[in-house]
Design a protein around this motif. Sequence first.
Motif, PDB file in Angstrom:
ATOM      1  N   LEU A 146      39.380  50.077  38.164  1.00  0.00           N
ATOM      2  CA  LEU A 146      40.759  49.884  38.629  1.00  0.00           C
ATOM      3  C   LEU A 146      41.632  49.141  37.620  1.00  0.00           C
ATOM      4  CD1 LEU A 146      40.516  49.025  42.441  1.00  0.00           C
ATOM      5  CD2 LEU A 146      40.943  51.210  41.347  1.00  0.00           C
ATOM      6  N   PHE A 147      41.015  48.308  36.782  1.00  0.00           N
ATOM      7  CA  PHE A 147      41.772  47.516  35.808  1.00  0.00           C
ATOM      8  C   PHE A 147      41.180  47.717  34.413  1.00  0.00           C
ATOM      9  CE2 PHE A 147      41.078  45.018  39.784  1.00  0.00           C
ATOM     10  CZ  PHE A 147      42.301  45.283  40.388  1.00  0.00           C
ATOM     11  N   PRO A 148      41.242  48.923  33.849  1.00  0.00           N
ATOM     12  CA  PRO A 148      40.550  49.200  32.583  1.00  0.00           C
ATOM     13  C   PRO A 148      41.106  48.435  31.379  1.00  0.00           C
ATOM     14  CG  PRO A 148      41.951  51.046  33.192  1.00  0.00           C
ATOM     15  CD  PRO A 148      41.958  50.087  34.349  1.00  0.00           C
ATOM     16  N   ASP A 149      42.372  48.051  31.415  1.00  0.00           N
ATOM     17  CA  ASP A 149      42.982  47.383  30.260  1.00  0.00           C
ATOM     18  C   ASP A 149      43.023  45.866  30.398  1.00  0.00           C
ATOM     19  OD1 ASP A 149      43.464  49.899  29.149  1.00  0.00           O
ATOM     20  OD2 ASP A 149      45.390  50.076  30.205  1.00  0.00           O
ATOM     21  N   ASP A 150      42.501  45.349  31.489  1.00  0.00           N
ATOM     22  CA  ASP A 150      42.564  43.914  31.746  1.00  0.00           C
ATOM     23  C   ASP A 150      41.141  43.365  31.831  1.00  0.00           C
ATOM     24  OD1 ASP A 150      43.111  41.329  32.530  1.00  0.00           O
ATOM     25  OD2 ASP A 150      44.504  41.912  34.120  1.00  0.00           O
TER      26      ASP A 150
END
Length: 168
Positions: free
Chosen positions: A101-105
């Motif tokens: 759900l949060f691939p860049d964080d």
Amino acid sequence: PDCKIVFCTGYEEYAIPAFKIHASGYLMKPISAEDVQGEIDNIKGVRQKEKLLEVKCFGNFEVYVKGEIVSFKRSRTKELFAFLVDRNGAGITIKQICPVLFPDDTDDVKNTAYLRQLIMDLKNTLKTVGAEDVLRHETPYYRIDTTLIKCDYLSYLDSKTPEFLGEY
């Protein structure tokens, strides 16, 4: 006399003779695992669970209850539900959900806290529409009870019979 017989065939013309000899069930090919389970449940006297939600994955992802679109408070909550539906009933942990759900964080603490809020929001949304049993939490796993939803995508997956089974 107590033997239960379920006919599995590609010929519907034998259905009436089968029931005349008191067959317990009659399945037409192609037969899915869901069809077989339904016959087994019927023989055991198990009532089939009511499908609480209808989930449309093809086209736009939407969730319906009694023909009405379910309104999610947050778009990420809806995304979480879509992800869990895609898992087809398999359990997944919070640590496994976060990177999806949060691939860049990479802030695990912040993402875990936010995901817990999304899970609570999903629980509340499902409870509001009378479908709280759809989301299952068996520590540490979260999953969707696929027996309680009608889903075009999962039905499509179920209809795919491996080639080696063919016209058995």
